[in-house]
Design an enzyme around this catalytic site. Structure first.
Site, PDB file in Angstrom:
ATOM      1  CB  SER A 135      38.280  31.304  41.917  1.00  0.00           C
ATOM      2  OG  SER A 135      36.981  31.569  41.438  1.00  0.00           O
ATOM      3  CG  ASP A 184      36.120  39.601  40.574  1.00  0.00           C
ATOM      4  OD1 ASP A 184      35.097  39.578  41.303  1.00  0.00           O
ATOM      5  OD2 ASP A 184      37.090  38.855  40.780  1.00  0.00           O
ATOM      6  CG  HIS A 195      36.684  35.931  42.544  1.00  0.00           C
ATOM      7  ND1 HIS A 195      37.334  36.470  41.460  1.00  0.00           N
ATOM      8  CD2 HIS A 195      36.599  34.600  42.322  1.00  0.00           C
ATOM      9  CE1 HIS A 195      37.646  35.493  40.624  1.00  0.00           C
ATOM     10  NE2 HIS A 195      37.207  34.352  41.116  1.00  0.00           N
TER      11      HIS A 195
END
Ligand SMILES: *[C@@H]1O[C@H](CO)[C@@H](O)[C@H](O)[C@H]1NC(C)=O
Ligand SMILES: *[C@@H]1O[C@H](CO)[C@@H](O)[C@H](O)[C@H]1NC(C)=O
Ligand SMILES: *[C@@H]1O[C@H](CO)[C@@H](O)[C@H](O)[C@H]1NC(C)=O
Ligand SMILES: *[C@@H]1O[C@H](CO)[C@@H](O)[C@H](O)[C@H]1NC(C)=O
Ligand SMILES: *[C@@H]1O[C@H](CO)[C@@H](O)[C@H](O)[C@H]1NC(C)=O
Ligand SMILES: *[C@@H]1O[C@H](CO)[C@@H](O)[C@H](O)[C@H]1NC(C)=O
Length: 572
Positions: free
Chosen positions: A313, A511, A514
């Site tokens: 990601s 989060d 990220h």
């Protein structure tokens, strides 16, 4: 109480409904003897062929052997394996079940097997050429098989009886088979896909020996030939009997197990012939490595410099994504430039813009990643930089095992890399940021270094760029507790021309996994510096002071970079 019971029932129902997915995938292709005619006999009175239904013990179903049905679902495999594929013919026993059972007997911890039947009776090699129905079906079914995980291990190929009727076909066989293997490997993104073919036991015409010689003479790396000559035939003199198919399956197993890089001890079988395995695994890569000639400077004007972006990601980009929504903010360093292109999911070059991975990491919300800022940094350091092509390949949530050779991710990366240089240009580096998903279990974290080194070695072999620079990012975050183990693995990779940029300390989204948009911009610029430093020899850099790193930037990125990464390979 009742609702709890209901919930339990519901969960159980879901579990039993969920399809089992195989770990090791094998393609079965060719004509009738691969589809299986063992035990199929013609009724002499009415001329109708029927199967005797006899399944020897070696071909019995096993919960760990699945087959991909014609409707693309994984089901427990049983004879006849090709019933719904070669559906216009009467199918019997082929080599597939015997092959799979023999592997599980010899290597008990091999894992589940998924067979992908694709053979079709009565088909000549020209019907398998790229662009035809059989070829497309083969590629489509294999890609589907890989889609939800699993690793393709080999293709088993048994075909050629139909090419023995006419001299011209027999003479053309070798060239056509070569072409078919090369095309297929390219389209599956696996240039060294192991192929085990069967040299004919029989034919429909007089030119069996010409076709056999072609098969035994194929000289592609990692293609083996197993000889079926002398195996018992049905009364039709063309098709292998059931016992012959059992035997063939076992010989195919031995050939497969011997082809694995770390050999597994198996019974001696003199019927097998190998095509230069030694060359393939040892001398070939060595020669390619030695013969690689490096000197290049960044393209002066026209040629494209191509960079592959891969990982999970944080490479795909989550900067500015919160609660599944991207804020749409594009910082100046990430703005489009007519000379910065991206290879779309449809394999066309288009002007690049954020989010770079929108059509690749589908199913997730993509935001800002490091790619655009990386190119911006290149332009800032060298005003002569021409057209830069980015090849986004990253997909969120993927462990490194999802990138192993033979997986869908790996195949897609190699295919896209191949497509990117189709019209010229040069792949300059792979930028790799991945590992967050490998911090959840200790086993995954401990295996990371070995997996990463294997991945780099395989990619360099399959892209045929032995010293391809790989610039990895050491994790800033993780999904589990073993971040430090993975980071140490990343910082400790000891292969030539592999650099590591440390992302530790860069700002994270709420989060905690990220990188934020500003962090991605900084990372992109640090990747630029690592790449430029990795180039051999001095590069003329335009005097451009428009970009400066902040002090924390030096602390977090350049410092570690200098400490760990100033590993510049002495090129000749
Ligand atoms: C099976 O037979 C039907 C009718 O002849 C034909 O249309 C079809 O293409 C055949 N399928 C295959 C896979 O040969
Ligand atoms: C059955 O007979 C047909 C036509 O004669 C022939 O093409 C086919 O190969 C035979 N199959 C078997 C299993 O004998
Ligand atoms: C394998 O078999 C061949 C011929 O049958 C023989 O020459 C060779 O020595 C055998 N190898 C081993 C390792 O048993
Ligand atoms: C690119 O640069 C080279 C050398 O600098 C020159 O020979 C060539 O003509 C240039 N090509 C174009 C299209 O400008
Ligand atoms: C680059 O710029 C600096 C200050 O802006 C100047 O001192 C230096 O001479 C320049 N170097 C070249 C090679 O132009
Ligand atoms: C690229 O340019 C920036 C500033 O313009 C400079 O700080 C950096 O050192 C340069 N990178 C390399 C590798 O020369």
């Amino acid at each position: 109480m009742l609702s709890l019971l209901f919930l339990v029932l519901l969960i159980q129902a879901n579990l039993s409904m969920s399809e089992q997915l195989p770990q090791n995938i094998f393609i079965l292709a060719g004509q009738s003897n691969m589809a299986g005619r063992g035990g199929v006999v013609n009724n002499t009175k009415n001329g109708i062929a029927s199967w005797d239904g006899i399944v020897p013990v070696q071909c019995q179903p096993n919960p760990s052997i699945l087959r991909l049905s014609a409707s693309l679902t994984w089901v427990q495999a049983h004879e006849p394996l090709h019933a719904d594929i070669d559906y216009n013919k009467t199918n019997g026993v082929g080599p597939g079940m015997s092959f799979a059972n023999a592997i599980l007997t010899k290597v008990p911890n091999f894992g589940s097997i998924g067979l992908v039947p694709c053979a079709m009776g009565g088909t000549s090699i020209s019907e398998w050429a790229k662009g035809g129905f059989l070829y497309d079906q083969l590629v489509r079914r294999t890609q589907f098989a890989l889609q939800r995980g699993g690793v393709i291990r080999a293709m088993l190929w048994y075909q050629g009886e139909s090419d023995t009727q006419i001299r011209e076909d027999a003479d053309a066989y070798k060239g056509r088979l070569d072409r078919f293997f090369i095309d297929l490997r390219a389209d599956l993104g696996y240039p060294t896909l192991p192929i085990i073919q069967v040299a004919l036991a029989s034919g429909e015409g007089p030119y069996v020996e010409i076709v056999r010689n072609a098969q035994l003479g194929i000289n592609l790396p990692n293609v083996q030939c197993v000889d079926a000559k002398g195996l018992p035939l049905e009364p039709d003199r063309v098709h292998l009997t059931t016992p012959a198919q059992v035997q063939l399956g076992q010989v195919l197993t031995d050939a497969f197990l011997q082809s694995l890089p770390s050999p597994i001890h198996i019974a001696n079988n003199s019927c097998r012939r190998f095509s230069n395995l030694m060359f393939h695994f040892l001398i070939g890569p060595l020669l390619r490595f030695v013969l690689f000639i490096v000197p290049f400077t960044l393209a002066a004007n026209v040629s494209q410099d191509i960079f592959i972006l891969a990982g999970q990601s944080n490479m795909a980009g989550r900067g500015g994504v919160e609660h599944g929504k991207w804020d749409g903010k594009v910082p100046p360093e990430c703005r489009p430039n007519p000379s910065t292109l991206r290879l779309s999911a449809k394999l066309t070059w288009e002007e690049a813009h954020e989010p770079l991975h929108a059509d690749i990491d589908v199913g997730k919300t993509c935001g800002i990643g490091p790619g655009m800022a990386f190119v911006d940094g290149l332009r800032a350091n060298d005003s002569r930089i021409g057209v830069v092509g980015l090849v986004p390949c990253a997909v969120g949530g993927t462990k490194i095992s999802k990138w192993a050779r033979g997986t869908q991710r790996y195949s897609q990366l190699v295919s896209r890399a191949g497509a990117s240089v189709k019209d010229g240009g040069t792949i300059r580096a792979i930028l790799w940021y991945q590992g967050e998903s490998d911090t959840v279990t200790k086993e995954d974290a401990d295996a990371y270094k070995g997996n990463m080194e294997t991945l780099i070695t395989n990619l360099r072999t399959d892209l045929n760029i032995p010293s391809l620079p790989v610039i990895q990012v050491a994790l800033a975050s993780g999904e589990g507790p073993y971040v430090e183990i993975v980071r140490n693995a990343q910082l400790g990779i000891n292969l030539p021309n592999v650099l590591c940029v440390d992302a530790e300390g860069l700002p994270l989204e709420p989060d905690r996994v990220h990188l934020t948009t500003p962090a991605q911009v900084q990372l992109g610029q640090a990747l630029t510096d690592a790449f430029l430093q990795s180039l051999p020899g001095p590069i003329h850099i335009a005097n451009n002071s428009c970009r400066r790193f902040s002090n924390p930037m030096f602390h977090f990125l350049i410092g570690p970079l200098l400490r760990f990464v100033l590993f510049i390979v002495p090129f000749t």
